[in-house]
Design a protein around this motif. Structure first.
Motif, PDB file in Angstrom:
ATOM      1  N   UNK A  34     -10.178  14.999  19.169  1.00 14.16           N
ATOM      2  CA  UNK A  34      -8.849  14.457  19.440  1.00 14.16           C
ATOM      3  C   UNK A  34      -8.628  13.153  18.675  1.00 14.16           C
ATOM      4  N   UNK A  35      -7.495  13.046  18.008  1.00 12.83           N
ATOM      5  CA  UNK A  35      -7.188  11.878  17.211  1.00 12.83           C
ATOM      6  C   UNK A  35      -7.498  12.035  15.739  1.00 12.83           C
ATOM      7  N   UNK A  36      -8.283  13.040  15.378  1.00 10.82           N
ATOM      8  CA  UNK A  36      -8.587  13.290  13.966  1.00 10.82           C
ATOM      9  C   UNK A  36      -7.310  13.692  13.228  1.00 10.82           C
ATOM     10  N   UNK A  37      -7.034  13.082  12.084  1.00 12.83           N
ATOM     11  CA  UNK A  37      -5.762  13.285  11.382  1.00 12.83           C
ATOM     12  C   UNK A  37      -5.581  14.732  10.934  1.00 12.83           C
ATOM     13  N   UNK A  38      -6.624  15.349  10.425  1.00 12.14           N
ATOM     14  CA  UNK A  38      -6.497  16.735   9.983  1.00 12.14           C
ATOM     15  C   UNK A  38      -6.242  17.653  11.169  1.00 12.14           C
ATOM     16  N   UNK A  39      -6.931  17.383  12.264  1.00 15.22           N
ATOM     17  CA  UNK A  39      -6.711  18.209  13.463  1.00 15.22           C
ATOM     18  C   UNK A  39      -5.273  18.067  13.954  1.00 15.22           C
ATOM     19  N   UNK A  40      -4.780  16.817  14.041  1.00 12.16           N
ATOM     20  CA  UNK A  40      -3.427  16.611  14.544  1.00 12.16           C
ATOM     21  C   UNK A  40      -2.398  17.269  13.620  1.00 12.16           C
ATOM     22  N   UNK A  41      -2.599  17.164  12.318  1.00  9.47           N
ATOM     23  CA  UNK A  41      -1.674  17.809  11.384  1.00  9.47           C
ATOM     24  C   UNK A  41      -1.663  19.315  11.565  1.00  9.47           C
ATOM     25  N   UNK A  42      -2.838  19.878  11.806  1.00  6.51           N
ATOM     26  CA  UNK A  42      -2.931  21.326  12.003  1.00  6.51           C
ATOM     27  C   UNK A  42      -2.226  21.754  13.278  1.00  6.51           C
ATOM     28  N   UNK A  43      -2.419  21.008  14.354  1.00  7.70           N
ATOM     29  CA  UNK A  43      -1.781  21.353  15.630  1.00  7.70           C
ATOM     30  C   UNK A  43      -0.255  21.307  15.510  1.00  7.70           C
ATOM     31  N   UNK A  44       0.270  20.282  14.841  1.00  3.03           N
ATOM     32  CA  UNK A  44       1.719  20.196  14.675  1.00  3.03           C
ATOM     33  C   UNK A  44       2.237  21.285  13.745  1.00  3.03           C
ATOM     34  N   UNK A  45       1.448  21.642  12.767  1.00  2.00           N
ATOM     35  CA  UNK A  45       1.818  22.753  11.872  1.00  2.00           C
ATOM     36  C   UNK A  45       1.920  24.061  12.661  1.00  2.00           C
ATOM     37  N   UNK A  46       0.967  24.300  13.535  1.00  2.00           N
ATOM     38  CA  UNK A  46       0.977  25.513  14.353  1.00  2.00           C
ATOM     39  C   UNK A  46       2.146  25.499  15.336  1.00  2.00           C
ATOM     40  N   UNK A  47       2.369  24.347  15.982  1.00  2.00           N
ATOM     41  CA  UNK A  47       3.477  24.252  16.942  1.00  2.00           C
ATOM     42  C   UNK A  47       4.818  24.476  16.256  1.00  2.00           C
ATOM     43  N   UNK A  48       4.944  23.975  15.027  1.00  2.00           N
ATOM     44  CA  UNK A  48       6.183  24.160  14.264  1.00  2.00           C
ATOM     45  C   UNK A  48       6.411  25.627  13.924  1.00  2.00           C
ATOM     46  N   UNK A  71       0.827  -1.197   0.000  1.00  2.00           N
ATOM     47  CA  UNK A  71       0.000   0.000   0.000  1.00  2.00           C
ATOM     48  C   UNK A  71       0.865   1.252   0.000  1.00  2.00           C
ATOM     49  N   UNK A  72       0.454   2.179  -0.768  1.00  2.00           N
ATOM     50  CA  UNK A  72       1.176   3.455  -0.765  1.00  2.00           C
ATOM     51  C   UNK A  72       0.924   4.173   0.560  1.00  2.00           C
ATOM     52  N   UNK A  73       1.971   4.744   1.094  1.00  2.00           N
ATOM     53  CA  UNK A  73       1.844   5.466   2.356  1.00  2.00           C
ATOM     54  C   UNK A  73       0.965   6.695   2.174  1.00  2.00           C
ATOM     55  N   UNK A  74      -0.011   6.806   3.058  1.00  2.00           N
ATOM     56  CA  UNK A  74      -0.916   7.946   2.936  1.00  2.00           C
ATOM     57  C   UNK A  74      -0.185   9.248   3.239  1.00  2.00           C
ATOM     58  N   UNK A  75      -0.402  10.219   2.402  1.00  2.00           N
ATOM     59  CA  UNK A  75       0.200  11.529   2.647  1.00  2.00           C
ATOM     60  C   UNK A  75      -0.467  12.184   3.840  1.00  2.00           C
ATOM     61  N   UNK A  76       0.333  12.925   4.601  1.00  2.00           N
ATOM     62  CA  UNK A  76      -0.232  13.635   5.743  1.00  2.00           C
ATOM     63  C   UNK A  76      -1.230  14.679   5.258  1.00  2.00           C
ATOM     64  N   UNK A  77      -2.360  14.809   5.938  1.00  2.00           N
ATOM     65  CA  UNK A  77      -3.351  15.801   5.501  1.00  2.00           C
ATOM     66  C   UNK A  77      -2.807  17.211   5.641  1.00  2.00           C
ATOM     67  N   UNK A  78      -3.304  18.081   4.804  1.00  2.00           N
ATOM     68  CA  UNK A  78      -2.882  19.480   4.858  1.00  2.00           C
ATOM     69  C   UNK A  78      -3.486  20.143   6.087  1.00  2.00           C
TER      70      UNK A  78
END
Length: 388
Positions: free
Chosen positions: A183-197, A15-22
């Motif tokens: 909590x645990x939603x992939x888009x939410x987690x990606x957004x939080x890490x984007x903001x923290x970065x 399986x192709x690795x799923x890209x991280x959500x924007x």
């Protein structure tokens, strides 16, 4: 049919690795600046005086971050101080037997943290000469280092602009930038890490990460947040829109599962039989009065039969010594203490890593969960070693 004669299914396509959500939120630089500067200034004036904030030792900082996972600060402080006294360096921790490490962790819970800490210390010695690597990327290669722990140690101990997101940080960022999602939603987690970065870039990244966590722990609390005392209230979208109580939405917690274990209380010549569990699973790698999972209402003789199977030897039920109940995070635990004996004393069995006959004093040095310690105390209080 021999195993080798079994038909072999075709290997599934990789399986192709799923890209991280924007990320769903991309704040303007002015919004980031309105958070970063005031929050750092607030931290300088209001941070709690915690012992790991008085050291620059990366090992001590790493230890504090591991202990603080799932555990309150007030509980961690004495454990951190005792553990550092006992294992003052990564070299000392790596050289110690795992039993000693687990014994030093007794009462903190989530014992996989201690096992990973020990394994990571050994890799720090073998791969990095006893010194923790200075980047989050390298730290992530060590056992027990997830993205949060790597970011915390890299930023606080080494000053790297490495982001982190824990429960407190997620709550602060969700409110400041109006981040939607459970909590645990992939888009939410990606957004939080984007903001923290984005926020960690700049001066004093370690202090800024600690400011985020401190703010979530003391001001931007889950319930009754102190918005009137918040240093970044003017930059908070949730406050501006009256949504502080809505963000983040509460995580739906699963009902704890019931788990009942029968424990073998087997006395002999002033000792009791103890077993060390497999490393995986509940209480992994810890010592206990030998246990077997049973139904809640299983009669004691049948429970003793389960224990005999686990111990690989004949077991005679002598009587019941009581019950210990414990509430764990995901389980309602019931421990049924059964006094047993047998014609042969077991010394090994495939069901456990190790069996050992110990006096109560010797047992006190074993790595044992709080629940099992309560069970042992109950057994001893019954007079089992005095023939009671």
């Amino acid at each position: 049919m021999e195993d080798s004669a079994l038909p072999v299914a075709a290997a599934p396509a990789r399986r192709a690795k799923r890209a991280a959500p924007a990320p769903t939120v991309t704040p303007a630089p002015a919004h980031l600046a309105a958070v970063r500067g005031p929050l750092l200034g607030w931290y300088d004036r209001n941070k709690r005086d915690l012992p790991w904030r008085r050291t620059k030792d990366p090992y001590a900082i790493w230890l504090s971050e591991v202990m603080l996972q799932q555990t309150q600060v007030s509980t961690v402080i004495p454990y951190w101080e005792r553990f550092l006294t006992r294992f003052p360096t990564a070299l000392a921790l790596a050289a110690a037997p795992l039993d000693d490490v687990l014994a030093g962790w007794k009462g903190l819970g989530y014992y996989s943290r201690a096992r990973n800490l020990h394994r990571a210390a050994q890799e720090v010695v073998s791969r990095f000469g006893g010194r923790l690597p200075a980047t989050a990327e390298e730290l992530l290669t060590l056992p027990g280092f997830g993205r949060y722990t790597a970011g915390a140690v890299a930023s606080i101990a080494f000053g790297e602009e490495a982001p982190l997101v824990d429960g407190n940080v997620a709550r602060v960022l969700s409110r400041l930038f109006e981040v939607e999602g459970l909590p645990g939603d992939r888009e939410r987690e990606a957004t939080l890490w984007h903001l923290a970065t984005a926020l960690v870039k700049g001066e004093r990244p370690g202090d800024f990460n600690q400011a985020l966590m401190e703010h979530g722990a003391t001001v931007c609390r889950p319930e009754s947040p102190l918005c009137l005392l918040c240093p970044v209230r003017d930059a908070c979208l949730a406050f501006r829109k009256g949504r502080v109580d809505e963000l983040p939405p509460a995580k739906v917690r699963a009902t704890p599962k019931k788990l009942t274990l029968a424990l073998a209380v087997w006395p002999h010549a002033g000792t009791l039989l103890f077993a060390r569990r497999a490393d995986a699973g509940l209480f992994g790698g810890l010592w206990e009065l030998p246990a077997a999972e049973v139904d809640e209402d299983l009669p004691a003789p049948e429970a003793a039969t389960r224990l005999a199977a686990a111990l690989g030897t004949e077991v005679k039920l002598e009587g019941a010594l009581g019950t210990v109940k414990r509430q764990l995070t995901h389980r309602d635990l019931t421990l049924r203490l059964l006094r047993v004996s047998g014609p042969q004393r077991p010394t090994r069995t495939p069901a456990f890593q190790e069996l050992r006959w110990c006096t109560p004093d010797e047992a006190s040095a074993l790595g044992m969960s709080t629940a099992m310690q309560r069970a042992l105390d109950t057994a001893l209080a019954s007079g089992v070693l005095r023939g009671g």
